[in-house]
Design a protein around this motif. Structure first.
Motif, PDB file in Angstrom:
ATOM      1  N   PHE A 227       4.067  17.119  -5.447  1.00 50.95           N
ATOM      2  CA  PHE A 227       3.768  18.091  -6.497  1.00 50.95           C
ATOM      3  C   PHE A 227       4.119  17.566  -7.887  1.00 50.95           C
ATOM      4  O   PHE A 227       3.438  17.886  -8.867  1.00 50.95           O
ATOM      5  N   ALA A 243      10.006  21.914  -1.074  1.00 53.91           N
ATOM      6  CA  ALA A 243       9.139  23.066  -1.285  1.00 53.91           C
ATOM      7  C   ALA A 243       8.574  23.536   0.050  1.00 53.91           C
ATOM      8  O   ALA A 243       8.709  22.864   1.080  1.00 53.91           O
ATOM      9  N   TYR A 249       0.067  19.577   0.095  1.00 57.06           N
ATOM     10  CA  TYR A 249       1.092  18.578   0.409  1.00 57.06           C
ATOM     11  C   TYR A 249       0.654  17.716   1.587  1.00 57.06           C
ATOM     12  O   TYR A 249       0.765  16.482   1.538  1.00 57.06           O
ATOM     13  N   TYR A 282       2.618  25.088  -5.415  1.00 57.41           N
ATOM     14  CA  TYR A 282       3.908  24.915  -4.743  1.00 57.41           C
ATOM     15  C   TYR A 282       4.815  26.124  -4.929  1.00 57.41           C
ATOM     16  O   TYR A 282       4.724  26.857  -5.904  1.00 57.41           O
ATOM     17  N   TYR A 284       8.965  26.122  -4.526  1.00 55.10           N
ATOM     18  CA  TYR A 284      10.156  25.357  -4.165  1.00 55.10           C
ATOM     19  C   TYR A 284      11.141  26.257  -3.416  1.00 55.10           C
ATOM     20  O   TYR A 284      11.427  27.378  -3.841  1.00 55.10           O
TER      21      TYR A 284
END
Length: 318
Positions: A227, A243, A249, A282, A284
């Motif tokens: 990211f 994340a 991803y 994303y 986290y």
């Protein structure tokens, strides 16, 4: 009542710091954690306007209780005014982490501000002590957001406690009273907690992002640079981000060099952030995310940690 160096230093009801989470924790969340008896912190994103820092610091200070601010050391070269604004705000605690920070320790301390940094290895903790910080956070690889993933919290905490003489807080994977009791029993002066507050109504997470957090399990996070590279952020390579795992991803993990030059992926992530598409964008979070199961107030989360005292008492009677 749990009394430690941390509670005495800041007159807290509980040895608990709400970690500075840039983009998630602003003055409202920090103030709510502080009002509940912990020490809330504001996370300052890179590129944030100075006016935003001033505004959020005033909101956090409105609780009438101690609060803190977290700075990204690698970003200070581009935003030197951030340090000036933070010193002018006079928070009780400042964390400067993830990059060269030694030169800013003394200016902060001269302003009467307690200074800490997050260490992901024992060597980083030793360097922090030599740099003159007042306390160090032993941050294990389980933690959400950015940091090293080299060592887990418990082995790191044990090593750091043996290696330094300054007070040590523990971070990474601590989301309940059981976790707080465990690190206090090991010798930490308190816990540095982020993921447990992701479900809070006072956070700045959107409802779709919060929904992802509440639905996630302990095995649903990943650690890496995907990211950051897609956003073109200059995070030092050793500090990846943890994340929630998603399709973006999975598509780019292992192809980071290619991703760093892919403008279509950069635009795709930016658009997903704007539209709230979290199959691409994303969120986290740390490995404790499976313990965040419902929306709560920050006061409720802090109150849940108070059971650590009873757990320690029971353990001592065995």
């Amino acid at each position: 009542m749990l009394n430690t160096w941390l509670t005495s230093r800041f007159n807290l009801d509980l040895p608990l710091v709400g970690a500075p989470m840039a983009g998630v924790g602003d003055g409202r969340l920090a103030g709510a954690v502080s009002a509940a008896g912990g020490l809330g912190m504001i996370g300052i994103p890179p590129g944030a306007p100075v006016s935003w820092i001033v505004e959020q610091a005033a909101i956090a200070a409105g609780s009438g209780r101690p609060y803190g601010i977290g700075l990204l050391a690698w970003a200070l070269a581009d935003d030197p005014a951030h340090l000036e604004a933070v010193i002018a705000a006079r928070p009780d605690l400042v964390s400067v982490s993830f990059g060269p920070y030694a030169e800013v320790v003394e200016p902060l301390r001269r302003a009467g501000i307690t200074v800490t940094t997050q260490a992901g290895t024992t060597d980083e903790a030793r360097a922090a002590e030599q740099a003159g910080v007042d306390l160090v956070v032993a941050r294990g690889g389980e933690g959400g957001g950015h940091g090293r993933a080299d060592v887990a919290t418990l082995p790191l905490l044990q090593n750091v406690l043996d290696a330094v003489r300054i007070p040590v807080l523990a971070a990474g994977g601590i989301a309940t009273a059981r976790g707080l009791a465990a690190v206090l029993a090991a010798g930490a002066e308190g816990a540095w907690v982020g993921t447990a507050f992701l479900g809070c109504v006072e956070s700045t997470l959107s409802e779709p992002a919060r929904g992802r957090v509440l639905a996630a399990g302990e095995g649903d996070t990943v650690h890496g640079r995907v990211f950051d590279l897609a956003q073109r952020l200059r995070w030092p390579a050793e500090y990846g981000g943890r994340a929630l795992r998603n399709a973006f991803y999975d598509r780019w993990a292992g192809r980071e060099r290619e991703l760093a030059a892919d403008e279509q992926a950069h635009a795709e992530l930016a658009q997903a952030r704007r539209s709230g598409d979290f199959d691409t964008a994303y969120v986290y979070a740390g490995q404790a995310v499976g313990m965040v199961r419902e929306p709560r107030t920050a006061a409720d989360v802090v109150a849940g940690f108070t059971a650590a005292e009873d757990l320690l008492t029971r353990a001592g009677s065995r």
